[in-house]
Design a protein around this motif. Structure first.
Motif: not given
Lengths: 154, 253
Positions: A57-59, A61, B17, B20-21, B23-30, B33-35
């Motif tokens: 997911v990429n919103n 943020g 858990l 988890v701390k 990990f990147p935030h939920y939906g983070a564009a940077d 995986a997304n970068e």
């Protein structure tokens, strides 16, 4: 409250996946019924699927100056007008506007393969029931211990 | 044992858990995986390479074609495994035949039969749409195949298994399952014979009339998706048919 805002809300997808996965793991370890074990396995794989899709997911943020959910993270299908231009010039596409396609691809196949492996598991369970008249693990083990030759003949 | 299992699960969950701390935030564009370079390459080049707007389809069947080919093989192998584990020829060994499972009486047959008869054709048509439109919208071989399989399951549940086995007999659904894998691997082999790499669909421009390398890739993707759909649909039905009849393929539910 501070703990909630700091450690749970930004990571809620991971919290949910860990909780669901532990539910499945608990069923796989503790339950004696083979069908319940298989249900646990299915829950477990569902948690993995949730985890993979949620990291794609990429919103928008955490982007400098970007507002979450504005033009980011749509499905990874390029719009028609843009697609015609992009077929000649790939730089027209801002990949940040789309969700990451790779987790979707991996989980697409994982769902179908998960169904197939669940089918194999159910088939093995049916076969065990046919041979031992039970799908309770302790009863099956007791029957195997009572008649050791049973393990080899069919 | 019970508390030991619970303890192990709680410890594992607590460790996960704790991790988890980082990990990147939920939906983070940077996030990594997304970068990373991978989604960027797939999104930017899907139109240029294969003229397919849906990057998921291109990734599935072209960039990661090997992965999907062996996933299809896994589905086929699962069907064969269920056949090997469960199939019984002749019903004499069957000690547990649950008569109570069979739905008796004809009072539901009109409503259920009519509804299923009305639904099955649109379901199969929709499946073909999902399969063929996977290039431009969410869809593709796996999804279309599962929907076709679901239409056979609906026929089996609404009428009986024999009805759907007359439409798709046992020898045929295993032949179809193998055919799907063969189509996929055959397209790859054809590319090899035409002088390119295995599953490099650009080679198909030499056999398909009037297409460039990009459209050849697009058509190659459609070809392998059809193979995937054939395998998935027939193996879904094979799994259901074997499981619901304890491997007898006689009466079932």
């Amino acid at each position: 409250m501070h703990f909630l805002n700091e450690h749970i809300i930004p990571f809620f997808n991971y919290w949910i996946y860990v909780i669901i996965m532990m539910l499945g793991l608990h069923a796989m370890i503790v339950k004696r019924n083979l069908i319940k074990k298989l249900i646990g396995m299915s829950i477990f794989s569902t948690a993995i699927i949730l985890f993979y899709v949620s990291i794609g997911v990429n919103n928008g943020g955490d982007i400098q100056g970007g507002k979450p959910g504005e033009t980011h993270g749509t499905i990874p299908v390029i719009e028609h007008e843009l697609a015609l231009e992009a077929s000649h010039d790939p730089t027209k596409i801002d990949f940040r506007r789309y969700a990451n396609p790779l987790p979707h691809v991996l989980m697409l196949t994982a769902i179908v393969v998960g169904v197939a492996t669940l089918g194999v598991g159910l088939a093995v369970t049916q076969r065990i029931y046919r041979d031992y008249d039970s799908i309770e693990e302790d009863e099956i083990l007791a029957k195997i211990a009572a008649a050791p030759s049973r393990q080899t003949d069919d | 044992m019970r508390f030991l299992g619970l303890f192990a699960v709680l410890v594992t969950g607590a460790l996960l858990l704790y991790g988890v701390k980082d990990f990147p935030h939920y939906g983070a564009a940077d996030s990594p995986a997304n970068e990373g370079v991978v989604p960027r390459y797939y999104m930017e080049n899907t139109m240029k390479d294969a003229r397919v707007p849906n990057a998921v389809t291109t990734t599935l069947a072209d960039y990661r074609g090997y992965d999907t080919m062996f996933e299809t093989s896994v589905v086929f192998t699962a069907g064969v495994a269920i056949f090997a584990i469960l199939r019984v020829f002749g019903g004499d060994r069957n000690r547990h035949h649950p008569d109570s499972l069979r739905i008796r009486g004809d009072q539901f047959r009109i409503i259920v039969g009519t509804t299923s008869r009305l639904l099955i054709a649109p379901i199969q048509l929709f499946a073909l749409y999902v399969l063929a439109h996977g290039h431009h919208s969410p869809g593709g071989g796996f999804q279309g195949g599962v929907i076709i399989g679901a239409s056979f399951l609906l026929l089996s549940v609404a009428r009986n298994l024999g009805e759907s086995l007359t439409r798709l007999p046992e020898h045929r659904f295993f032949t179809l399952g193998a055919t799907g894998v063969l189509i996929y691997a055959g397209i790859g082999l054809l590319c090899l014979l035409l002088g390119h790499h295995f599953l490099d669909y650009r080679a198909l421009q030499h056999v398909l009339p009037g297409v460039g390398p990009e459209m050849a890739r697009s058509h190659g993707i459609l070809g392998v998706e059809i193979g995937v759909a054939i395998t998935v649909s027939s193996i879904m039905f094979a799994i259901y048919a074997n499981l619901s009849t304890r491997g007898e393929l006689k009466k079932g539910l």
